[in-house]
Scaffold this active site. Structure first.
Site, PDB file in Angstrom:
ATOM      1  N   THR A   7      -4.166  -4.537  -4.218  1.00 41.49           N
ATOM      2  CA  THR A   7      -5.372  -4.840  -3.523  1.00 41.49           C
ATOM      3  C   THR A   7      -6.107  -5.991  -4.272  1.00 41.49           C
ATOM      4  OG1 THR A   7      -7.538  -3.468  -2.797  1.00 41.49           O
ATOM      5  CG2 THR A   7      -6.665  -3.265  -5.129  1.00 41.49           C
ATOM      6  N   LYS A  41     -12.982   0.877  -0.653  1.00 46.94           N
ATOM      7  CA  LYS A  41     -12.589   0.796  -1.918  1.00 46.94           C
ATOM      8  C   LYS A  41     -13.796   0.446  -2.783  1.00 46.94           C
ATOM      9  CE  LYS A  41      -8.271  -1.218  -0.565  1.00 46.94           C
ATOM     10  NZ  LYS A  41      -7.524  -2.377  -0.811  1.00 46.94           N
ATOM     11  N   GLY A  53     -16.252  -0.491  -7.834  1.00 44.46           N
ATOM     12  CA  GLY A  53     -14.855  -0.763  -6.852  1.00 44.46           C
ATOM     13  C   GLY A  53     -13.646  -0.392  -7.545  1.00 44.46           C
ATOM     14  N   SER A 132      -3.602  -7.152  -7.059  1.00 46.53           N
ATOM     15  CA  SER A 132      -2.691  -8.311  -6.953  1.00 46.53           C
ATOM     16  C   SER A 132      -3.438  -9.681  -6.462  1.00 46.53           C
ATOM     17  CB  SER A 132      -1.667  -8.138  -6.016  1.00 46.53           C
ATOM     18  OG  SER A 132      -2.109  -7.451  -4.720  1.00 46.53           O
ATOM     19  N   THR A 170      -3.401  -8.172   0.451  1.00 48.06           N
ATOM     20  CA  THR A 170      -4.659  -8.136   0.552  1.00 48.06           C
ATOM     21  C   THR A 170      -5.037  -8.872   2.002  1.00 48.06           C
ATOM     22  OG1 THR A 170      -5.146  -9.203  -1.518  1.00 48.06           O
ATOM     23  CG2 THR A 170      -6.852  -9.535  -0.293  1.00 48.06           C
TER      24      THR A 170
END
Length: 181
Positions: A7, A41, A53, A132, A170
């Site tokens: 993410t 998130k 987050g 990531s 993403t």
């Protein structure tokens, strides 16, 4: 800890502007499959005075979010103290220590990264990213911030869009929360 990396979460904190922003992409994956494109998130806690987050396994993150909210309530919204107390419990509790997650938290007080490995870290430059796509979003945000005045929300959105072009975990479905004090 593969799931923790999949993410992008980006946080910016500006004591001068008296505001903070945390933004994330919306993609949730299971192994190599996209399960959902609009996953939330980023959350507001403690009467909208704290932003959080998270990256990691969703159930683990939500469990930690509840714990963190309890710590904030117990310590009257003191971000650092609540983060340290959460981390101590996270590392020592038999069940919690197996949870896979990393959180970015921001309030008037500061910006912190909180992890189950015992980290409670504050960045030098008031910007931090995990996941990531984190390195790409962080580099983009630092570049945007170095070019002159730009609204923090715009920096966050544009940085995540750049990360989405590079990182396969993403997407461009950005969820952003902002607080001011």
């Amino acid at each position: 800890m593969e799931r923790v990396r999949n993410t992008t979460i980006l946080a910016l904190h500006s004591p001068e502007e008296r505001r903070a922003v945390i933004a994330s992409d919306g993609q949730a994956t299971f192994e190599t499959t996209v399960i959902k494109k609009t996953t939330r998130k980023v959350y507001r806690l403690h009467d909208d005075r704290v932003l959080v987050g998270f990256a990691g396994a969703t159930a683990d993150c939500l469990a930690l979010l509840d714990k963190f909210e309890g710590k904030l309530k117990k310590h009257d919204g003191q971000l650092r103290r609540s983060a340290v107390e959460l981390t101590k419990e996270w590392r020592t509790d038999r069940i919690l220590r197996h949870l896979e997650a990393v959180m970015l938290a921001a309030s008037e007080e500061s910006l912190l990264m909180i992890s189950g490995t015992g980290d409670v870290l504050e960045p030098d430059g008031h910007v931090m990213a995990v996941g990531s796509g984190g390195p790409y979003a962080l580099a983009a945000a630092k570049a945007f911030l170095s070019t002159g005045p730009m609204a923090m929300a715009d920096v966050a959105r544009r940085s995540l869009l750049i990360a989405a072009e590079i990182d396969i975990y993403t997407n461009d479905q950005i969820i952003l929360e902002e607080i001011a004090w």
